[in-house]
Motif scaffolding. Structure first.
Motif, PDB file in Angstrom:
ATOM      1  N   THR A   1      -0.564   1.804 -16.321  1.00  0.00           N
ATOM      2  CA  THR A   1       0.408   2.313 -17.289  1.00  0.00           C
ATOM      3  C   THR A   1       1.765   2.467 -16.624  1.00  0.00           C
ATOM      4  O   THR A   1       1.905   2.299 -15.421  1.00  0.00           O
ATOM      5  CB  THR A   1      -0.059   3.661 -17.839  1.00  0.00           C
ATOM      6  OG1 THR A   1      -0.102   4.600 -16.755  1.00  0.00           O
ATOM      7  CG2 THR A   1      -1.436   3.562 -18.472  1.00  0.00           C
ATOM      8  N   ALA A   2       2.795   2.802 -17.368  1.00  0.00           N
ATOM      9  CA  ALA A   2       4.160   3.000 -16.846  1.00  0.00           C
ATOM     10  C   ALA A   2       4.197   4.166 -15.861  1.00  0.00           C
ATOM     11  O   ALA A   2       4.873   4.102 -14.827  1.00  0.00           O
ATOM     12  CB  ALA A   2       5.136   3.248 -18.002  1.00  0.00           C
ATOM     13  N   ASP A   3       3.496   5.238 -16.152  1.00  0.00           N
ATOM     14  CA  ASP A   3       3.459   6.393 -15.247  1.00  0.00           C
ATOM     15  C   ASP A   3       2.834   6.027 -13.905  1.00  0.00           C
ATOM     16  O   ASP A   3       3.313   6.414 -12.835  1.00  0.00           O
ATOM     17  CB  ASP A   3       2.682   7.552 -15.877  1.00  0.00           C
ATOM     18  CG  ASP A   3       3.429   8.133 -17.075  1.00  0.00           C
ATOM     19  OD1 ASP A   3       4.662   7.896 -17.143  1.00  0.00           O
ATOM     20  OD2 ASP A   3       2.787   8.808 -17.893  1.00  0.00           O
ATOM     21  N   MET A   4       1.737   5.259 -14.009  1.00  0.00           N
ATOM     22  CA  MET A   4       1.083   4.856 -12.777  1.00  0.00           C
ATOM     23  C   MET A   4       1.980   3.919 -11.968  1.00  0.00           C
ATOM     24  O   MET A   4       2.034   3.986 -10.740  1.00  0.00           O
ATOM     25  CB  MET A   4      -0.261   4.177 -13.084  1.00  0.00           C
ATOM     26  CG  MET A   4      -1.298   5.115 -13.701  1.00  0.00           C
ATOM     27  SD  MET A   4      -2.846   4.278 -14.075  1.00  0.00           S
ATOM     28  CE  MET A   4      -3.386   3.840 -12.464  1.00  0.00           C
ATOM     29  N   SER A   5       2.710   3.051 -12.624  1.00  0.00           N
ATOM     30  CA  SER A   5       3.653   2.154 -11.943  1.00  0.00           C
ATOM     31  C   SER A   5       4.720   2.959 -11.222  1.00  0.00           C
ATOM     32  O   SER A   5       5.090   2.663 -10.083  1.00  0.00           O
ATOM     33  CB  SER A   5       4.299   1.201 -12.958  1.00  0.00           C
ATOM     34  OG  SER A   5       3.329   0.381 -13.554  1.00  0.00           O
ATOM     35  N   ALA A   6       5.228   3.985 -11.844  1.00  0.00           N
ATOM     36  CA  ALA A   6       6.253   4.832 -11.220  1.00  0.00           C
ATOM     37  C   ALA A   6       5.698   5.539  -9.995  1.00  0.00           C
ATOM     38  O   ALA A   6       6.358   5.642  -8.962  1.00  0.00           O
ATOM     39  CB  ALA A   6       6.768   5.847 -12.232  1.00  0.00           C
ATOM     40  N   GLN A   7       4.473   6.015 -10.128  1.00  0.00           N
ATOM     41  CA  GLN A   7       3.845   6.692  -9.006  1.00  0.00           C
ATOM     42  C   GLN A   7       3.641   5.739  -7.828  1.00  0.00           C
ATOM     43  O   GLN A   7       3.872   6.095  -6.657  1.00  0.00           O
ATOM     44  CB  GLN A   7       2.507   7.298  -9.424  1.00  0.00           C
ATOM     45  CG  GLN A   7       2.640   8.458 -10.428  1.00  0.00           C
ATOM     46  CD  GLN A   7       1.300   8.980 -10.880  1.00  0.00           C
ATOM     47  OE1 GLN A   7       0.274   8.470 -10.460  1.00  0.00           O
ATOM     48  NE2 GLN A   7       1.308   9.973 -11.754  1.00  0.00           N
ATOM     49  N   VAL A   8       3.207   4.509  -8.119  1.00  0.00           N
ATOM     50  CA  VAL A   8       3.018   3.510  -7.065  1.00  0.00           C
ATOM     51  C   VAL A   8       4.341   3.199  -6.382  1.00  0.00           C
ATOM     52  O   VAL A   8       4.451   3.094  -5.165  1.00  0.00           O
ATOM     53  CB  VAL A   8       2.382   2.234  -7.651  1.00  0.00           C
ATOM     54  CG1 VAL A   8       2.400   1.107  -6.611  1.00  0.00           C
ATOM     55  CG2 VAL A   8       0.948   2.509  -8.088  1.00  0.00           C
TER      56      VAL A   8
ATOM     57  N   GLU B   1       7.018   5.152  -6.236  1.00  0.00           N
ATOM     58  CA  GLU B   1       7.414   6.308  -5.442  1.00  0.00           C
ATOM     59  C   GLU B   1       6.647   6.376  -4.131  1.00  0.00           C
ATOM     60  O   GLU B   1       7.195   6.701  -3.074  1.00  0.00           O
ATOM     61  CB  GLU B   1       7.198   7.593  -6.246  1.00  0.00           C
ATOM     62  CG  GLU B   1       8.166   7.755  -7.420  1.00  0.00           C
ATOM     63  CD  GLU B   1       7.879   9.019  -8.208  1.00  0.00           C
ATOM     64  OE1 GLU B   1       6.914   9.726  -7.835  1.00  0.00           O
ATOM     65  OE2 GLU B   1       8.602   9.293  -9.181  1.00  0.00           O
ATOM     66  N   SER B   2       5.360   6.066  -4.195  1.00  0.00           N
ATOM     67  CA  SER B   2       4.545   6.081  -2.984  1.00  0.00           C
ATOM     68  C   SER B   2       5.017   5.017  -1.994  1.00  0.00           C
ATOM     69  O   SER B   2       5.108   5.269  -0.797  1.00  0.00           O
ATOM     70  CB  SER B   2       3.074   5.846  -3.340  1.00  0.00           C
ATOM     71  OG  SER B   2       2.277   5.805  -2.174  1.00  0.00           O
ATOM     72  N   ALA B   3       5.347   3.837  -2.502  1.00  0.00           N
ATOM     73  CA  ALA B   3       5.850   2.766  -1.641  1.00  0.00           C
ATOM     74  C   ALA B   3       7.178   3.155  -1.010  1.00  0.00           C
ATOM     75  O   ALA B   3       7.422   2.921   0.176  1.00  0.00           O
ATOM     76  CB  ALA B   3       5.989   1.476  -2.444  1.00  0.00           C
ATOM     77  N   ALA B   4       8.061   3.772  -1.805  1.00  0.00           N
ATOM     78  CA  ALA B   4       9.362   4.198  -1.293  1.00  0.00           C
ATOM     79  C   ALA B   4       9.197   5.268  -0.210  1.00  0.00           C
ATOM     80  O   ALA B   4       9.882   5.261   0.815  1.00  0.00           O
ATOM     81  CB  ALA B   4      10.230   4.725  -2.432  1.00  0.00           C
ATOM     82  N   ALA B   5       8.272   6.208  -0.453  1.00  0.00           N
ATOM     83  CA  ALA B   5       8.026   7.258   0.540  1.00  0.00           C
ATOM     84  C   ALA B   5       7.486   6.662   1.835  1.00  0.00           C
ATOM     85  O   ALA B   5       7.870   7.075   2.939  1.00  0.00           O
ATOM     86  CB  ALA B   5       7.035   8.275  -0.033  1.00  0.00           C
ATOM     87  N   THR B   6       6.587   5.666   1.680  1.00  0.00           N
ATOM     88  CA  THR B   6       6.045   5.008   2.880  1.00  0.00           C
ATOM     89  C   THR B   6       7.138   4.283   3.649  1.00  0.00           C
ATOM     90  O   THR B   6       7.217   4.353   4.882  1.00  0.00           O
ATOM     91  CB  THR B   6       4.950   4.005   2.474  1.00  0.00           C
ATOM     92  OG1 THR B   6       3.909   4.712   1.772  1.00  0.00           O
ATOM     93  CG2 THR B   6       4.351   3.332   3.709  1.00  0.00           C
ATOM     94  N   GLN B   7       8.016   3.594   2.916  1.00  0.00           N
ATOM     95  CA  GLN B   7       9.127   2.883   3.565  1.00  0.00           C
ATOM     96  C   GLN B   7      10.077   3.853   4.249  1.00  0.00           C
ATOM     97  O   GLN B   7      10.559   3.595   5.359  1.00  0.00           O
ATOM     98  CB  GLN B   7       9.873   2.059   2.519  1.00  0.00           C
ATOM     99  CG  GLN B   7      10.966   1.180   3.112  1.00  0.00           C
ATOM    100  CD  GLN B   7      11.621   0.307   2.064  1.00  0.00           C
ATOM    101  OE1 GLN B   7      11.305   0.419   0.888  1.00  0.00           O
ATOM    102  NE2 GLN B   7      12.523  -0.563   2.488  1.00  0.00           N
ATOM    103  N   GLN B   8      10.366   4.988   3.597  1.00  0.00           N
ATOM    104  CA  GLN B   8      11.259   5.982   4.192  1.00  0.00           C
ATOM    105  C   GLN B   8      10.641   6.577   5.451  1.00  0.00           C
ATOM    106  O   GLN B   8      11.325   6.803   6.457  1.00  0.00           O
ATOM    107  CB  GLN B   8      11.551   7.088   3.177  1.00  0.00           C
ATOM    108  CG  GLN B   8      12.529   8.140   3.684  1.00  0.00           C
ATOM    109  CD  GLN B   8      13.880   7.563   4.012  1.00  0.00           C
ATOM    110  OE1 GLN B   8      14.387   6.741   3.262  1.00  0.00           O
ATOM    111  NE2 GLN B   8      14.464   7.970   5.120  1.00  0.00           N
ATOM    112  N   ALA B   9       9.337   6.842   5.417  1.00  0.00           N
ATOM    113  CA  ALA B   9       8.652   7.372   6.589  1.00  0.00           C
ATOM    114  C   ALA B   9       8.717   6.381   7.745  1.00  0.00           C
ATOM    115  O   ALA B   9       8.957   6.754   8.897  1.00  0.00           O
ATOM    116  CB  ALA B   9       7.190   7.698   6.247  1.00  0.00           C
TER     117      ALA B   9
END
Length: 269
Positions: free
Chosen positions: A59-66, A68-76
């Protein structure tokens, strides 16, 4: 008619053949159905069962969560990379600082050794000059016993002139008649006997023939410093003494050679 004819009989009526046959058919059908069902169950039990799982719809919510998780991983990852670079830079800076400190210590040690060596050489030079001065003083003292103490001729006139100026003031650049500098006094003294000397002490130190300090005669020109670059001159008057315009504090004075031993002498007469 029998008197019992109207009473119902208690005996069960006989079943007809058709009824019996129908019941037998029904029972047979039931048994056949059960047998078929059992066979079918056995066959189904022997076959492998394949189960299909249906994945949830993204769903759209799940896509946003994915995302965000990818962005957080990249930032880390970026943070880890930045920290690693900072650590490497700090280690490099510490290594460079250590090398700079070692180099500074080496330079300081080299300067210290150079200063010590310079001090040692200076002390040796002072000792050498003191020894030379002592030797020169001894030579001058010895020469006074062999030098002619009585001036004659032109030398007597020169000696008389400089002795007559004792007590006059010392003024740099002055040539008399009541104040003098060292070369001005010597030039005026020799002018009394018709000898025209150069004005400055550097030239007067080479105006005549070089003579040793143990063979001085009255009227000889004494000089301090090297011949040709002398910084002071005076006139030897005999008996181990000289007259010169020394400095502003003493003016023109008569002194012993041991007071300030000269470097050399020239003879003009």
């Amino acid at each position: 008619m029998s008197h019992t004819a109207h009473i119902r009989s208690h005996r069960k009526p006989r079943r007809s053949a058709s009824t019996i046959a129908m019941r037998a058919g029904v029972a047979g059908g039931v048994l056949s159905t059960l047998a078929a069902a059992g066979a079918s169950g056995a066959a189904n039990a022997a076959e492998p069962v394949t189960q299909t799982l249906e994945l949830p719809t993204l769903t759209a919510d799940m896509s946003a969560q994915v995302a965000e998780s990818a962005a957080a991983t990249q930032q880390a990852a970026a943070n880890y990379q930045l920290q690693a670079e900072r650590d490497a830079a700090a280690a490099k800076a510490a290594k460079q600082a250590k090398a700079d400190l070692a180099e500074a210590k080496q330079k300081a040690e080299a300067k210290k050794k150079a200063a010590q060596e310079a001090a040692r050489k200076a002390a040796a030079e002072r000792a050498s000059r003191s020894a030379e001065r002592a030797t020169l003083s001894a030579s001058v003292s010895a020469s006074t016993s062999t030098s002619t103490s009585t001036a004659t001729g032109s030398a007597a006139d020169i000696v008389s002139f400089v002795q007559a100026q004792v007590g006059d003031a010392y003024v740099l650049g002055s040539s008399g008649p009541s104040s003098w500098d060292c070369s001005g006094l010597v030039q005026a003294a020799f002018k009394q006997v018709g000898i025209d000397l150069p004005r400055v002490s550097q030239d007067q130190s080479t105006a005549g023939t070089q003579v040793s300090l143990d063979n001085l005669l009255p009227g000889d020109i004494l000089y301090w410093g090297s011949a040709g670059s002398a910084y002071h001159v005076a006139v030897y008057i005999g008996d181990g003494k000289f007259v010169g315009a020394q400095n502003p504090s003493t003016g023109v004075a008569e002194k012993s050679l041991s007071y300030d031993p000269p470097t050399g002498a020239v003879r003009v007469l």
